[in-house]
Design a protein around this motif. Structure first.
Motif, PDB file in Angstrom:
ATOM      1  N   ASP A   1       2.846   2.305   3.411  1.00 35.99           N
ATOM      2  CA  ASP A   1       3.552   3.692   3.651  1.00 35.99           C
ATOM      3  C   ASP A   1       3.000   4.382   4.872  1.00 35.99           C
ATOM      4  OD1 ASP A   1       5.038   6.032   3.268  1.00 35.99           O
ATOM      5  OD2 ASP A   1       3.834   6.696   1.646  1.00 35.99           O
ATOM      6  N   ILE A   2       3.814   5.188   5.533  1.00 36.80           N
ATOM      7  CA  ILE A   2       2.806   5.879   6.677  1.00 36.80           C
ATOM      8  C   ILE A   2       2.191   7.137   6.143  1.00 36.80           C
ATOM      9  CG2 ILE A   2       3.364   7.535   8.219  1.00 36.80           C
ATOM     10  CD1 ILE A   2       5.750   6.041   9.373  1.00 36.80           C
ATOM     11  N   ARG A   3       2.497   7.634   5.092  1.00 31.68           N
ATOM     12  CA  ARG A   3       1.594   8.890   4.763  1.00 31.68           C
ATOM     13  C   ARG A   3       0.874   8.538   3.546  1.00 31.68           C
ATOM     14  NH1 ARG A   3       3.722  15.295   3.928  1.00 31.68           N
ATOM     15  NH2 ARG A   3       1.851  16.077   3.507  1.00 31.68           N
ATOM     16  N   MET A   4      -0.408   8.404   3.684  1.00 30.65           N
ATOM     17  CA  MET A   4      -1.391   8.040   2.476  1.00 30.65           C
ATOM     18  C   MET A   4      -2.567   8.751   2.767  1.00 30.65           C
ATOM     19  SD  MET A   4      -0.946   3.675   2.095  1.00 30.65           S
ATOM     20  CE  MET A   4      -1.307   3.450   3.653  1.00 30.65           C
ATOM     21  N   PRO A   5      -3.276   8.778   1.558  1.00 29.50           N
ATOM     22  CA  PRO A   5      -4.635   9.688   1.692  1.00 29.50           C
ATOM     23  C   PRO A   5      -5.777   8.646   2.348  1.00 29.50           C
ATOM     24  CG  PRO A   5      -3.846   9.085  -0.504  1.00 29.50           C
ATOM     25  CD  PRO A   5      -2.767   8.671   0.256  1.00 29.50           C
ATOM     26  N   GLN A   6      -6.887   9.375   2.711  1.00 27.38           N
ATOM     27  CA  GLN A   6      -8.117   8.644   3.289  1.00 27.38           C
ATOM     28  C   GLN A   6      -7.520   7.907   4.619  1.00 27.38           C
ATOM     29  OE1 GLN A   6     -10.818   8.316   1.742  1.00 27.38           O
ATOM     30  NE2 GLN A   6      -9.944   9.545  -0.026  1.00 27.38           N
ATOM     31  N   LEU A   7      -6.622   7.134   4.680  1.00 30.88           N
ATOM     32  CA  LEU A   7      -6.220   6.500   5.999  1.00 30.88           C
ATOM     33  C   LEU A   7      -5.069   6.268   5.930  1.00 30.88           C
ATOM     34  CD1 LEU A   7      -7.817   5.716   8.478  1.00 30.88           C
ATOM     35  CD2 LEU A   7      -7.711   3.286   7.561  1.00 30.88           C
TER      36      LEU A   7
ATOM     37  N   ALA B   1       0.920  -1.360  -0.024  1.00 34.80           N
ATOM     38  CA  ALA B   1       0.077   0.176   0.087  1.00 34.80           C
ATOM     39  C   ALA B   1       0.764   1.215   0.014  1.00 34.80           C
ATOM     40  CB  ALA B   1      -0.974   0.195   1.195  1.00 34.80           C
ATOM     41  N   ASP B   2       0.798   1.976  -1.093  1.00 36.96           N
ATOM     42  CA  ASP B   2       1.355   3.089  -1.253  1.00 36.96           C
ATOM     43  C   ASP B   2       0.765   4.023  -2.519  1.00 36.96           C
ATOM     44  OD1 ASP B   2       3.600   5.226  -2.118  1.00 36.96           O
ATOM     45  OD2 ASP B   2       4.899   4.067  -0.524  1.00 36.96           O
ATOM     46  N   ASP B   3       0.568   5.320  -2.016  1.00 33.61           N
ATOM     47  CA  ASP B   3      -0.147   6.316  -2.994  1.00 33.61           C
ATOM     48  C   ASP B   3       0.786   6.705  -4.217  1.00 33.61           C
ATOM     49  OD1 ASP B   3       1.301   7.712  -0.958  1.00 33.61           O
ATOM     50  OD2 ASP B   3       0.243   9.401  -1.590  1.00 33.61           O
ATOM     51  N   HIS B   4       1.990   6.002  -4.108  1.00 37.50           N
ATOM     52  CA  HIS B   4       2.733   6.599  -5.476  1.00 37.50           C
ATOM     53  C   HIS B   4       3.017   5.384  -6.144  1.00 37.50           C
ATOM     54  CE1 HIS B   4       3.983   9.963  -2.656  1.00 37.50           C
ATOM     55  NE2 HIS B   4       3.821  10.571  -3.740  1.00 37.50           N
ATOM     56  N   GLU B   5       2.558   5.381  -7.327  1.00 33.20           N
ATOM     57  CA  GLU B   5       2.630   4.205  -8.431  1.00 33.20           C
ATOM     58  C   GLU B   5       4.112   4.069  -8.599  1.00 33.20           C
ATOM     59  OE1 GLU B   5       1.071   2.893 -12.750  1.00 33.20           O
ATOM     60  OE2 GLU B   5       0.573   4.999 -12.047  1.00 33.20           O
ATOM     61  N   VAL B   6       5.066   4.952  -8.698  1.00 33.99           N
ATOM     62  CA  VAL B   6       6.391   4.782  -9.136  1.00 33.99           C
ATOM     63  C   VAL B   6       6.917   3.832  -7.794  1.00 33.99           C
ATOM     64  CG1 VAL B   6       8.574   5.674  -9.281  1.00 33.99           C
ATOM     65  CG2 VAL B   6       6.762   6.742 -10.529  1.00 33.99           C
ATOM     66  N   THR B   7       6.567   4.079  -6.458  1.00 27.65           N
ATOM     67  CA  THR B   7       7.125   3.414  -5.312  1.00 27.65           C
ATOM     68  C   THR B   7       6.830   1.840  -5.440  1.00 27.65           C
ATOM     69  OG1 THR B   7       7.223   5.422  -3.982  1.00 27.65           O
ATOM     70  CG2 THR B   7       7.282   3.410  -2.952  1.00 27.65           C
ATOM     71  N   ARG B   8       5.280   1.730  -5.804  1.00 29.25           N
ATOM     72  CA  ARG B   8       4.775   0.225  -5.910  1.00 29.25           C
ATOM     73  C   ARG B   8       5.542  -0.582  -7.106  1.00 29.25           C
ATOM     74  NH1 ARG B   8       0.063   3.158  -5.870  1.00 29.25           N
ATOM     75  NH2 ARG B   8      -0.755   2.129  -7.910  1.00 29.25           N
ATOM     76  N   ALA B   9       5.587   0.235  -8.266  1.00 27.36           N
ATOM     77  CA  ALA B   9       6.310  -0.362  -9.210  1.00 27.36           C
ATOM     78  C   ALA B   9       7.848  -0.762  -8.824  1.00 27.36           C
ATOM     79  CB  ALA B   9       6.199   0.368 -10.471  1.00 27.36           C
ATOM     80  N   GLY B  10       8.407   0.135  -8.293  1.00 30.12           N
ATOM     81  CA  GLY B  10      10.046  -0.180  -8.025  1.00 30.12           C
ATOM     82  C   GLY B  10       9.916  -1.268  -6.823  1.00 30.12           C
ATOM     83  N   PHE B  11       9.012  -1.304  -5.996  1.00 29.47           N
ATOM     84  CA  PHE B  11       8.985  -2.498  -4.881  1.00 29.47           C
ATOM     85  C   PHE B  11       8.751  -3.823  -5.650  1.00 29.47           C
ATOM     86  CE2 PHE B  11       8.031  -5.037  -1.310  1.00 29.47           C
ATOM     87  CZ  PHE B  11       8.455  -4.460  -0.363  1.00 29.47           C
ATOM     88  N   ALA B  12       7.884  -3.925  -6.515  1.00 27.14           N
ATOM     89  CA  ALA B  12       7.591  -4.987  -7.231  1.00 27.14           C
ATOM     90  C   ALA B  12       8.517  -5.380  -8.059  1.00 27.14           C
ATOM     91  CB  ALA B  12       6.301  -4.857  -8.247  1.00 27.14           C
ATOM     92  N   ALA B  13       9.366  -4.609  -8.928  1.00 29.28           N
ATOM     93  CA  ALA B  13      10.438  -4.922  -9.593  1.00 29.28           C
ATOM     94  C   ALA B  13      11.738  -5.316  -8.924  1.00 29.28           C
ATOM     95  CB  ALA B  13      10.864  -3.348 -10.561  1.00 29.28           C
ATOM     96  N   MET B  14      11.705  -4.772  -7.523  1.00 29.51           N
ATOM     97  CA  MET B  14      12.925  -5.395  -6.694  1.00 29.51           C
ATOM     98  C   MET B  14      12.667  -6.748  -6.289  1.00 29.51           C
ATOM     99  SD  MET B  14      13.925  -3.430  -3.194  1.00 29.51           S
ATOM    100  CE  MET B  14      12.484  -3.249  -2.455  1.00 29.51           C
ATOM    101  N   LEU B  15      11.495  -7.248  -6.120  1.00 25.57           N
ATOM    102  CA  LEU B  15      11.338  -8.710  -5.702  1.00 25.57           C
ATOM    103  C   LEU B  15      10.792  -9.414  -7.162  1.00 25.57           C
ATOM    104  CD1 LEU B  15       8.916  -7.985  -2.618  1.00 25.57           C
ATOM    105  CD2 LEU B  15      11.528  -8.295  -2.715  1.00 25.57           C
ATOM    106  N   ALA B  16      10.976  -9.150  -8.192  1.00 25.79           N
ATOM    107  CA  ALA B  16      10.489  -9.809  -9.399  1.00 25.79           C
ATOM    108  C   ALA B  16      11.042 -11.284  -9.518  1.00 25.79           C
ATOM    109  CB  ALA B  16      10.786  -9.038 -10.442  1.00 25.79           C
ATOM    110  N   ASP B  17      12.534 -11.071  -9.208  1.00 31.95           N
ATOM    111  CA  ASP B  17      13.227 -12.353  -9.403  1.00 31.95           C
ATOM    112  C   ASP B  17      13.387 -13.088  -7.844  1.00 31.95           C
ATOM    113  OD1 ASP B  17      14.833 -10.763  -7.986  1.00 31.95           O
ATOM    114  OD2 ASP B  17      16.737 -11.364  -9.312  1.00 31.95           O
ATOM    115  N   CYS B  18      12.434 -12.894  -6.934  1.00 32.49           N
ATOM    116  CA  CYS B  18      12.580 -13.674  -5.689  1.00 32.49           C
ATOM    117  C   CYS B  18      11.229 -14.415  -5.486  1.00 32.49           C
ATOM    118  CB  CYS B  18      12.423 -12.668  -4.331  1.00 32.49           C
ATOM    119  SG  CYS B  18      14.263 -11.788  -4.460  1.00 32.49           S
TER     120      CYS B  18
END
Length: 220
Positions: A57-63, A10-27
Motif C-alpha cells: 500500500d502507498i500510505r502506511m505508518p512507519q515507512l 503489506a497494508d496497515d488495514h487488516e480488512v484489506t489484507r484479509a480481502g486480498f488473501a480471500a481473493m487469491l484463496a482458490d488460485c
C-alpha cells in the motif's frame, strides 16, 4: 508442477489484507508467504522470506510504500514491487515508477485485473492502471511542450524497448531481431540512457506508462 509465486502483502488495514488473501484463496499459482502492517515490517519480512513479489500500500505508518519500494530496489532488487493503492493520480504513479515499482493497481480493480496484474509482474512484464497511465502520458507530453515522449528513440530502439517490456533478456532480444547479443546489449543501454532511467526494468515501466510500447507476451 511449478512452484507457486510467493507474495508478501503489506497494508496497515487488516480488512484489506484479509480481502486480498480471500481473493487469491482458490488460485494455487500464488502463495501469500507473509503479511506486514507497515513498511518497516515489510522490509524485515522481505529479508527473511525473499518473496517473488511485494505488494505494498502507498500510505502506511512507519515507512510508506514508496519509501519501502525504494529501499527494496537497493537492498533486494530481485523482488518485484507492485503498489496496490486507492490513489488514482498520475502523481502517485510517477512516484511509484521512480521508486522502482513495476506494477500499479487500484484497490477497486476487479479480481481478474489483480490476478492478471500479478501474472504480468511475475512474468517480468509491467502492470499499470490504464486510466492513470493515460493521465501521466498527457502530463509528460505537456511537460515536453507537445513533443512525444521517447521521440529521440530510433525505430530499432523502439523495437528493443518493446522486447524489454516483454521481459526478454539481451540474448533473447538478439535472437528475436537477428543481431548479436553484444549489439542487443548496446541497444538496451542506449534505450536506458535516452529514457533517463536506471535499469531495464525502469525502462520497461516508463515505456508502458508513457504509451511508447504495449506489453508483449514473452515468447517461449
Amino acid at each position: 508442477m511449478n512452484e507457486p509465486i510467493r507474495l508478501l502483502l503489506a497494508d496497515d488495514h487488516e480488512v484489506t489484507r484479509a480481502g486480498f488473501a480471500a481473493m487469491l484463496a482458490d488460485c494455487p499459482e500464488f502463495s501469500i508467504v507473509g503479511q506486514a502492517v507497515d513498511g518497516r515490517q515489510a522490509l524485515e519480512l522481505c529479508q527473511r522470506l525473499n518473496p517473488d513479489i511485494a505488494i505494498l500500500d502507498i500510505r502506511m505508518p512507519q515507512l510508506n510504500g514508496l519509501a519501502t519500494a525504494r529501499l527494496l530496489r537497493e537492498q533486494q532488487p530481485s523482488i518485484k514491487v507492485l503498489l496496490f493503492t486507492m490513489y488514482d493520480s498520475p502523481d502517485h504513479l510517477e512516484a511509484a515508477v521512480n521508486a522502482g515499482a513495476v506494477g500499479y493497481l487500484l484497490k477497486d480493480a476487479s479480481r481478474q485485473e489483480v490476478i492478471d496484474g500479478l501474472r504480468q509482474v511475475a512474468a517480468g512484464q509491467c502492470a499499470l492502471n490504464g486510466m492513470v497511465s493515460a493521465q501521466l502520458l498527457r502530463r509528460v507530453v505537456q511537460r515536453n511542450q507537445g513533443g512525444a515522449p521517447g521521440s529521440a528513440l530510433t525505430p530499432r530502439e523502439h523495437q528493443v524497448l518493446g522486447l524489454i517490456a516483454a521481459g526478454l533478456t539481451n540474448r533473447e532480444i538478439g535472437e528475436e531481431l537477428g543481431i548479436a547479443t553484444g549489439t542487443a546489449k548496446a541497444h538496451v543501454e542506449r534505450v536506458i540512457g535516452k529514457l533517463g532511467v536506471a535499469d531495464r526494468t525502469q525502462a520497461a515501466v516508463q515505456g508502458i506508462a508513457l504509451g511508447l510500447v504495449a506489453p508483449l507476451e514473452h515468447r517461449a
